[in-house]
Design a protein around this motif. Structure first.
Motif, PDB file in Angstrom:
ATOM      1  N   GLU A   5      13.955 -53.965 -21.685  1.00 33.40           N
ATOM      2  CA  GLU A   5      12.825 -54.628 -22.515  1.00 33.40           C
ATOM      3  C   GLU A   5      11.508 -54.673 -21.698  1.00 33.40           C
ATOM      4  O   GLU A   5      10.420 -54.703 -22.098  1.00 33.40           O
ATOM      5  N   ILE A   6      11.663 -54.943 -20.233  1.00 34.53           N
ATOM      6  CA  ILE A   6      10.553 -54.985 -19.449  1.00 34.53           C
ATOM      7  C   ILE A   6       9.679 -53.501 -19.584  1.00 34.53           C
ATOM      8  O   ILE A   6       8.555 -53.586 -19.671  1.00 34.53           O
ATOM      9  N   LEU A   7      10.427 -52.619 -19.576  1.00 35.89           N
ATOM     10  CA  LEU A   7       9.797 -51.104 -19.279  1.00 35.89           C
ATOM     11  C   LEU A   7       9.063 -50.805 -20.595  1.00 35.89           C
ATOM     12  O   LEU A   7       8.137 -50.331 -20.550  1.00 35.89           O
ATOM     13  N   GLN A   8       9.649 -51.271 -21.697  1.00 39.64           N
ATOM     14  CA  GLN A   8       9.100 -51.123 -23.101  1.00 39.64           C
ATOM     15  C   GLN A   8       7.926 -52.105 -23.212  1.00 39.64           C
ATOM     16  O   GLN A   8       6.850 -51.612 -24.008  1.00 39.64           O
ATOM     17  N   SER A   9       7.880 -52.940 -22.645  1.00 41.07           N
ATOM     18  CA  SER A   9       6.741 -54.043 -22.842  1.00 41.07           C
ATOM     19  C   SER A   9       5.364 -53.329 -21.795  1.00 41.07           C
ATOM     20  O   SER A   9       4.252 -53.973 -22.383  1.00 41.07           O
ATOM     21  N   LEU A  10       5.755 -52.809 -20.898  1.00 44.45           N
ATOM     22  CA  LEU A  10       4.689 -52.477 -20.135  1.00 44.45           C
ATOM     23  C   LEU A  10       3.540 -51.712 -20.655  1.00 44.45           C
ATOM     24  O   LEU A  10       2.370 -52.172 -20.291  1.00 44.45           O
ATOM     25  N   PRO A  11       3.679 -50.730 -21.622  1.00 42.43           N
ATOM     26  CA  PRO A  11       2.639 -50.161 -22.210  1.00 42.43           C
ATOM     27  C   PRO A  11       1.699 -50.993 -22.829  1.00 42.43           C
ATOM     28  O   PRO A  11       0.503 -50.730 -23.353  1.00 42.43           O
TER      29      PRO A  11
END
Length: 80
Positions: A5-11
């Protein structure tokens, strides 16, 4: 919040927000370095070495300045 979830929210974040997160994460890692076991330290060193191999294997850019070996450097006069 899970890692994915964190990685997906970064962009979706601004560059400044991403840099703040990266800086904070790096600080946490640096703080925890002193608490790693010897085995964990060896593992991290091995990963760093594997990462560095790519830099050396891909091209000769790491020795791009070796052409300057033997060049004279400017010497500043003594300012006593």
């Amino acid at each position: 919040m899970e890692t994915q979830e964190i990685l997906q929210s970064l962009p979706k974040l601004s560059i400044n927000e991403r840099l703040k997160i990266a800086e904070f994460a790096l600080q946490l890692v640096n703080q925890q370095q002193e608490f790693l076991t010897k085995e964990q330290q060896k593992h991290q060193l091995a990963l760093a070495a594997i990462t560095a191999i790519e830099d050396y294997a891909n091209d000769g850019e790491l020795n791009v300045f070796s052409d300057l070996d033997g060049e004279d450097f400017y010497e500043y006069p003594d300012e006593d």
